[in-house]
Each structure stands twice: as C-alpha cells, then as structure tokens.
Design a protein around this motif. Sequence first.
Motif, PDB file in Angstrom:
ATOM      1  N   HIS A 243       0.833  -1.216   0.000  1.00 21.86           N
ATOM      2  CA  HIS A 243       0.000   0.000   0.000  1.00 21.86           C
ATOM      3  C   HIS A 243       0.864   1.260   0.000  1.00 21.86           C
ATOM      4  O   HIS A 243       0.541   2.245  -0.677  1.00 21.86           O
ATOM      5  CB  HIS A 243      -0.948  -0.014   1.193  1.00 21.86           C
ATOM      6  N   ARG A 246       2.392   1.741  -3.497  1.00 20.11           N
ATOM      7  CA  ARG A 246       1.381   2.243  -4.444  1.00 20.11           C
ATOM      8  C   ARG A 246       1.117   3.725  -4.209  1.00 20.11           C
ATOM      9  O   ARG A 246       0.960   4.497  -5.158  1.00 20.11           O
ATOM     10  CB  ARG A 246       0.086   1.430  -4.316  1.00 20.11           C
ATOM     11  N   ASP A 247       1.117   4.135  -2.951  1.00 21.16           N
ATOM     12  CA  ASP A 247       0.916   5.550  -2.645  1.00 21.16           C
ATOM     13  C   ASP A 247       2.090   6.386  -3.159  1.00 21.16           C
ATOM     14  O   ASP A 247       1.897   7.469  -3.719  1.00 21.16           O
ATOM     15  CB  ASP A 247       0.752   5.733  -1.136  1.00 21.16           C
TER      16      ASP A 247
END
Length: 290
Positions: A243, A246-247
């Motif tokens: 996560h 991806r950020d």
Amino acid sequence: MNRTGDTVLLVDGMALLFRAFYATSYGGYIMKTSAGIPTNAVYGFVKYFWDAVDTFNPSHVICCWDMGSRTFRAEKFDGYKANRAEPPGELIPQFDLVKDVVASFGVPNIGLEGYEADDCIGTLSRKHAEQSHVFVLTGDRDMLQLVDENVHVIFMKKGQSNYAVYNPDTLFAETNLKPAQIIDLKGLMGDPSDNYPGVKGIGEKTALKLLQEFESVEGILENIQSLSKSVRNKIESELDMLHLSRDLATIRRDIPIECGLHECVWSPDPESVRGMFETLEFGGLLKLIS
C-alpha cells in the motif's frame, strides 16, 4: 472533450535537463561560456524543447520542475530516492540558468516545495484537460498513469524528432495495461530508480500476470485465497509496503498550484530569446528564432 481547440504542452523540465546533460557530457567535454559558466545541459534542453514545440505545435506551454526540497514522499518513506547520487557539479548552476532561459521564451516555470514536477504536471494536466488537449513531454514512465483520451504522454526517443506518443489505445497495445494499472504495477513490483521495494519477491512478470487476471490491487486482495501459496504469502507478509509503494507511485493531481491558459500562451518574443542566446553564447541556436 476538447472544447476550445487549445493544445497545452506540459514539459517535464527535470527529465529534459538531465537527459541533455548526460547526452552532451559523456565524452568528458562540458560546454561553457567564455566566463566559465557551464551551459551544456541548458543548450541541449533548448534543442529538445524547441524540437518538441515545433513537432507538436502547442498553443500553450508550461514547464514544471522539482524544487530540490524534501518531498512528502520522503516524509512517508525515508528510503525514497535515497539511492540517488548528488547531481554533477557542472549541472548544479544550470538548474537556475535553464529557468531563466525558459522565462525568456515567455513560458511559466512551475514548481512547489514538498512536491515533485510529476505532481505539478498531474495537477495541471487534470485542470487543462477539461477544456484543452494536453501533451506531457517526459522520459519518465510513471507519467503513463496520467494518460486518458485528452492527455497524451510523449516520450523522447533516440534521435531528433523521434517520439513515442501514448494514448489509452497505444498504451494498452504496448503494455496490456490501463493507465491506472501503472500505479498498481509499481505498488506490486516497486521501483528501483525511486528506491521503494513493493512486494519482496514479486517481479514485473508476476505483477503483470496478477493485474491482467484481477485488474487491480483491490481485485488481487479480494481473490488472494485463489493465488498460489508462494505468491499469497509474499503479498500477505508485505501488505503495508504494498500500500505504501502504491501511494508513493501515485502522481498527485490536486496540489495547490495554478497556471491559467492566459499565462502560458506560446508566443515567444524574438528579441528576448535572442538576448538570452547571445548572453549564453548560443550562436548555433540563433537560427531557431530567425
């Protein structure tokens, strides 16, 4: 829809400047003025920039820059771009000089501390695509996530006037991915050039296979029980980094910058440009404005 007929060229200034520096310094020779100011990167930048304007004939041009400060991505992940070496000493004085040259063309220089040029381009592409067609000139494949029907990404290829132009169809034909999946791909496999890891043990081949089967990171996680034990364990043990990666890969499109069409009309004043070229002893470029 393109309602105005305007075409906005958003230039990734950092990509052009670094490309120009290394293309003109590989043999060890650095072009300098008679006063000893290095200018090779600026000279090459102008040639790339002018060729793109001549090729794509925009009505409006904006140039975006990193500001050299610590960005929000580095605040989220200490290792972000920590593998990058300091820029060469001969390039450092050219960072400000190139912006002076861009300003002499009547082109706005846009940047915002805490963000990258990518985020400026993402934000301005979203704003201007509402009424105009947008071209993004870069060498950074992360920019492919910005592609849509009215935002096309231009990559400079080897040789003059040699470009690859990506719209949703050409992007899918080459990569089998939709623009938003570029972000998920980076989240899964990481990005060595930006120094974030993604999911340890998941490479490009596996990441592409997962995205083609399940569309997105969310789709993968919803179907995680159907994955092989090896892949499932890798993802489950690296969920936080998935996560976060991806950020980090996501170009922001809502940062607080503005540059209206009235501020970026491409209509350079020949005398301003000539004066700058003469100051920098760019005699070979004077023909561009003749």
